[in-house]
Each structure stands twice: as C-alpha cells, then as structure tokens.
Motif scaffolding. Structure first.
Motif, mmCIF file in Angstrom:
data_model
loop_
_atom_site.group_PDB
_atom_site.id
_atom_site.type_symbol
_atom_site.label_atom_id
_atom_site.label_comp_id
_atom_site.label_asym_id
_atom_site.label_seq_id
_atom_site.Cartn_x
_atom_site.Cartn_y
_atom_site.Cartn_z
ATOM 1 N N ILE A 159 -10.813 77.533 27.077
ATOM 2 C CA ILE A 159 -11.294 76.314 26.428
ATOM 3 C C ILE A 159 -12.298 75.628 27.343
ATOM 4 N N ILE A 160 -13.195 74.841 26.741
ATOM 5 C CA ILE A 160 -14.191 74.086 27.495
ATOM 6 C C ILE A 160 -14.542 72.838 26.689
ATOM 7 N N LEU A 161 -14.829 71.745 27.369
ATOM 8 C CA LEU A 161 -15.118 70.491 26.685
ATOM 9 C C LEU A 161 -16.325 70.604 25.754
ATOM 10 N N ASN A 162 -16.172 70.064 24.542
ATOM 11 C CA ASN A 162 -17.347 69.918 23.680
ATOM 12 C C ASN A 162 -17.674 68.449 23.437
ATOM 13 N N SER A 163 -16.774 67.545 23.898
ATOM 14 C CA SER A 163 -17.049 66.116 23.773
ATOM 15 C C SER A 163 -16.116 65.326 24.682
ATOM 16 N N TYR A 186 -12.201 70.062 22.650
ATOM 17 C CA TYR A 186 -12.532 71.295 23.364
ATOM 18 C C TYR A 186 -12.885 72.411 22.389
ATOM 19 N N ASP A 187 -13.913 73.192 22.738
ATOM 20 C CA ASP A 187 -14.124 74.467 22.067
ATOM 21 C C ASP A 187 -13.104 75.454 22.619
ATOM 22 N N CYS A 188 -12.717 76.412 21.790
ATOM 23 C CA CYS A 188 -11.646 77.331 22.175
ATOM 24 C C CYS A 188 -11.949 78.738 21.680
ATOM 25 N N TRP A 189 -11.637 79.720 22.519
ATOM 26 C CA TRP A 189 -11.705 81.127 22.134
ATOM 27 C C TRP A 189 -10.360 81.763 22.449
ATOM 28 N N PHE A 217 -8.701 74.593 16.641
ATOM 29 C CA PHE A 217 -8.363 73.977 17.928
ATOM 30 C C PHE A 217 -9.397 72.916 18.289
ATOM 31 N N ALA A 218 -10.658 73.179 17.960
ATOM 32 C CA ALA A 218 -11.738 72.250 18.306
ATOM 33 C C ALA A 218 -11.604 70.910 17.594
ATOM 34 N N GLU A 219 -10.728 70.814 16.600
ATOM 35 C CA GLU A 219 -10.525 69.570 15.869
ATOM 36 C C GLU A 219 -9.392 68.724 16.453
ATOM 37 N N ILE A 220 -8.716 69.232 17.493
ATOM 38 C CA ILE A 220 -7.572 68.521 18.073
ATOM 39 C C ILE A 220 -8.057 67.554 19.148
ATOM 40 N N GLU A 278 -4.024 79.706 12.591
ATOM 41 C CA GLU A 278 -4.688 78.405 12.590
ATOM 42 C C GLU A 278 -3.775 77.354 13.213
ATOM 43 N N TYR A 279 -4.404 76.308 13.771
ATOM 44 C CA TYR A 279 -3.639 75.165 14.265
ATOM 45 C C TYR A 279 -3.423 74.200 13.105
ATOM 46 N N VAL A 280 -2.157 73.924 12.829
ATOM 47 C CA VAL A 280 -1.773 73.146 11.655
ATOM 48 C C VAL A 280 -0.968 71.932 12.099
ATOM 49 N N VAL A 281 -1.258 70.773 11.507
ATOM 50 C CA VAL A 281 -0.462 69.578 11.775
ATOM 51 C C VAL A 281 0.898 69.744 11.106
ATOM 52 N N THR A 282 1.962 69.689 11.904
ATOM 53 C CA THR A 282 3.314 69.798 11.353
ATOM 54 C C THR A 282 4.017 68.444 11.291
ATOM 55 N N ASN A 283 3.582 67.511 12.137
ATOM 56 C CA ASN A 283 4.145 66.159 12.143
ATOM 57 C C ASN A 283 3.020 65.177 12.428
ATOM 58 N N LYS A 284 3.005 64.071 11.705
ATOM 59 C CA LYS A 284 1.923 63.097 11.878
ATOM 60 C C LYS A 284 2.481 61.688 11.729
#
Length: 248
Positions: A105-109, A119-122, A137-140, A174-180
């Motif tokens: 991962i690396i910072l994108n913002s 972070y961008d992620c591969w 992941f980049a949306e977290i 995919e990364y999924v929100v399980t609790n919010k």
C-alpha cells in the motif's frame, strides 16, 4: 511520464525515493519496493507529491509499475501528501487481506482540514504470482488492520459531529463494510451486514441532551465490537498510524 529520482535520507525539497526490501511470504525471495515523490518545501504541512511505485523481483525485473503523475497547468504533480509523511510516502508491505501473503500500500491522499488518509493498494495473487489493484481498499479512510479479527477499522472522513466508524472485512475479493456507526449532533444509527444487506440494529436520538450523548459514547467505548476508545480508531493521519498498518 518518467522521473529520475535520487536517493535522499530526509524529505528535503526536490525528488525523493524511499525503498523497502521485504518478502511477501517466508517461502518467497526478497523483493524491492521503491516509492518516488517530489517534496516542495521543508514545512511539514506543505504538500508534496507521491509520484510512483515500482516493485522489483529477486532478478531486478519490474513486476509492478504505477505512475501517479500528471500535468496540471504546466506543472508535474502527483498524489497530494503533507510533507510530514513524504519521508516514507506511506509505503507499507503488509498483509491487508489476511491470506498469509503480504501486499503493498502507498498513500494516495493525506491532507485537508481533517488530515485524513487513503491508500492505494495492490494485493498479491498467489494463483498468477502478480499484484492486482484493489479499488475497494482505496476507499477506506484512515485504515487500521486487525489481523486477529481479520478486519479493518476506519474512522474520520466526516463532519465535526461525527464520532462513529466503520468496520470492513475482505469478502469475495472486495472490502465490504460489515458494521457501520453513523453519528451526528442529533443521534446515531448503527447498521450491520445481515444476509448481504446493511440493516439497522440500533438507533438513538439525543438531540441537545448531553447526558444521552455521553451515555451513548460510553456505551460504544465499552462495546466489545466497537471499543471506540481504542487508539486504532485514529482521526488524523501521520506516522502514529503506522503501527496499525503492520508489515514493513
């Protein structure tokens, strides 16, 4: 677009590189991970630019090359990141999908009034022996890894009345929100992923009643699931968050 960076131990004005050597798995050879960027000034709250990421295998061959640079008004820029993080550019080699193999991962913002981070992620694909970008992941926002529970905590990214958070899990690639937990000045709504849909499991209105607000904040601090007083719920980016990203 090609830059010719030079190694520098500190993020002084000019082109900058940061390198990590790491194994994705104990059975694999060591790879080189090289981040490139441009620092504009010495003040830690000035913006620098993360320009690119390259990964080289044990033979020196490139197995991942990402260019974040673009031209805006005649100037070459990249991902905007406060200088306080330009020394490492948020580069981590760490297992973010909890499959036993490290990813990158690396910072994108990192910036703005709330100083949040993304972070961008591969992800390392063991079947193809290659990296694949993870858009989810980049949306977290402000991610914090919990390898024991195989989840990611996310705080920040909202207004001043917000003190909740989100919990993500890696499901079907995919990364999924399980609790919010959504909160504002007037109340809260807690949701949980049930049979593929986010369902409301708790809702409280407190309006201007500070006693109810304080009671609810205490409830979520003591909740076994949320533990909102745990430091992995970080609200500002920076090197203090490195401990929650693990790896190298």
């Amino acid at each position: 677009m090609t830059l010719e960076p030079t190694d520098s131990p500190d993020p002084l004005p000019g082109l900058h590189t940061y390198e990590i050597q790491a194994r994705l798995h104990e059975s694999m050879p060591e790879y080189r991970f090289v981040a490139t960027g441009a620092v504009q000034g010495e003040d830690e709250w000035m913006y620098g630019f993360v320009m690119g990421l390259n990964v080289y295998n044990e033979n020196g061959e490139s197995i991942l090359s990402a260019d974040f640079s673009e031209i805006l008004e005649g100037k070459v820029i990249g991902y905007h990141v406060y200088n306080g993080m330009m020394d490492t550019m948020g580069l981590h080699v760490t297992d973010v999908n909890f499959d036993g193999y490290k990813d990158v991962i690396i910072l994108n913002s990192f910036g703005g009034a709330h100083s949040n981070t993304w972070y961008d992620c591969w992800l390392w694909n063991t079947e193809t022996s290659s990296f694949a970008a993870s858009k989810s992941f980049a949306e977290i926002c402000n991610p914090a890894l919990d390898a024991g529970k195989e989840c990611i905590y996310s705080a920040g990214g909202s207004g001043a009345g917000y003190w909740g958070g989100s919990i993500y899990k890696f499901i079907d690639g995919e990364y999924v929100v399980t609790n919010k937990l959504d909160t504002d000045w007037y109340g809260l709504v807690e949701r949980k992923l049930i049979n593929g849909k986010m369902e409301i499991v708790r809702e409280v209105s407190y309006g201007e009643d500070k006693q109810i607000l304080e009671r609810e904040q205490e409830y979520y601090k003591n909740s076994e699931l949320w533990q909102l007083d745990h430091p992995h719920w970080y609200w500002l980016g920076g090197h203090h968050a490195d401990q929650w990203l693990g790896g190298e």
